[in-house]
Design an enzyme around this catalytic site. Structure first.
Site, mmCIF file in Angstrom:
data_model
loop_
_atom_site.group_PDB
_atom_site.id
_atom_site.type_symbol
_atom_site.label_atom_id
_atom_site.label_comp_id
_atom_site.label_asym_id
_atom_site.label_seq_id
_atom_site.Cartn_x
_atom_site.Cartn_y
_atom_site.Cartn_z
ATOM 1 C CB SER A 172 7.081 6.548 2.266
ATOM 2 O OG SER A 172 6.854 6.682 3.646
ATOM 3 C CG HIS A 198 9.833 8.776 3.942
ATOM 4 N ND1 HIS A 198 8.607 9.129 3.455
ATOM 5 C CD2 HIS A 198 10.702 9.727 3.490
ATOM 6 C CE1 HIS A 198 8.707 10.236 2.741
ATOM 7 N NE2 HIS A 198 9.974 10.607 2.747
ATOM 8 C CG ASP A 294 8.982 13.697 0.612
ATOM 9 O OD1 ASP A 294 9.295 14.747 0.025
ATOM 10 O OD2 ASP A 294 9.798 12.961 1.187
#
Length: 355
Positions: A172, A198, A294
């Protein structure tokens, strides 16, 4: 002594400055310490106070935001969120901002200044980002530059050979540049790599093209139902989950819509769960820099199902959140610095291929 997160707004519109000041004034733990009309005013403010986070526009007089961002990150890295109406119209700007070191990019909202209201659907997301990044100390860019080893010896994978190893990577914030540093060092015929990074859907195709133009290994945005082949990196589209299913002697990409998982679409957990179920010990999992958690549970599932799992270390992460959560769960077999990851992946893939 104040423990508030200090934010500097750099935008040539005084109206936007006021709107952002109003947005942040609703949070008792965030303080706007300055609002600059351009990069030169920002430098003057930075001489007086060091903010924890910078909110930066792109189109500004005298020096554009991307030029300022590049100079800032090379000299005095501060978590910077690039905030511009140009991003959706020109995704390349967003990709360049991430390459230069922005921790996030966001569209500037349409603002009703008369009623002091904003159409900014991401208002809560922005405030959450500021809180997360406000507690991070970015490593210097020199610390993120990889001392590239001698050229890696290609793994001998024939064109029609059965795929014995698939590498799955999740990242991310900070991951765009970290991913580039890893992929730059991998040989053209490396085992296939599936990536969840992401980022908004507008950017993923442009990001894949950017990596493909930069790296020796082939990089593309993943397409539904295509076969997974050696020598290819598949980037998840920004609005679909990336999974795989068995297909004959190999695997086929399966893109899924639906709700967010672990707060995201695409979700790293979804990719890692798919790898655990479909690949088992044939998988290698890697979780890299990023905020949130995540991928932590998915990486643990991969490990339990026989995969070898890696996490990026704190010192080389822009944001240690995702690897930290995975390590805390005991999901990582090994913790590596960014500069060591390519060689570790290469050695692991080579050992698996020999079996």
């Amino acid at each position: 002594m104040s423990s508030k997160i200090k934010i500097l707004i750099i935008d040539d519109s005084r109206s936007v400055q006021k709107m952002m000041e109003f947005v942040f004034s609703q949070s008792s733990d965030i303080e706007v310490v300055g609002a600059a009309h351009d990069a030169y005013e920002a430098v003057e403010i930075l001489r007086e106070v060091k903010p924890n986070v910078i909110l930066l526009d792109v189109r500004m007089p005298r020096m554009d935001g991307l030029t300022f961002l590049k100079k800032l990150m090379n000299q005095h890295p501060i978590p910077t969120i690039v905030f511009s109406s140009l991003i959706t119209k020109n995704p390349e700007i967003g990709v360049r901002a991430l390459e230069y070191g922005a921790v996030a990019v966001m569209d500037k909202p349409v603002i009703d200044f008369q009623n002091l209201k904003s159409t900014m659907l991401q208002e809560k997301e922005l405030i959450d980002m500021v809180r997360t990044f406000g507690n991070e100390n970015l490593p210097k860019r020199s610390e993120l530059l990889v001392d590239r080893p001698k050229k890696l010896v290609p793994i001998a994978v024939g064109a029609n050979e059965k795929i014995d190893t698939v590498i799955c990577i999740g990242a991310s914030a900070g991951g765009t540049q970290a991913m580039k540093e890893v992929l730059l060092q991998l040989p053209v015929n490396f085992p296939p790599i599936l990536v969840v990074q992401h980022m908004p859907v507008e950017f993923t195709g442009q990001y894949a093209q950017y990596l493909n133009d930069t790296c020796a290994i082939h990089v593309k945005e993943a397409e539904n139902n295509e076969m997974v082949t050696a020598g290819t990196v598949y980037i998840a589209p920004g609005d679909q989950h990336l999974t795989m299913v068995k297909a004959g002697n190999g695997y086929r990409i399966k893109l899924l819509g639906g709700p967010k998982v672990s707060g995201h679409i695409p979700s790293v957990d979804v990719l890692f769960d798919s790898a655990a179920n479909q690949l088992g010990e044939k998988a290698i999992g890697l979780i890299m820099t990023g905020m949130g958690k995540d991928g932590a549970e998915g990486l643990l599932k991969m490990k339990i199902n026989g995969a070898y799992t890696l996490a990026q270390n704190e010192a080389s992460c822009v944001v240690f959140g995702m690897p930290k959560e995975a390590i805390a769960l005991g999901a990582a077999d090994r913790v590596c610095s960014l500069k060591d990851i390519p060689l570790v992946l290469h050695d692991l893939a080579k050992k698996k291929h020999r079996k």
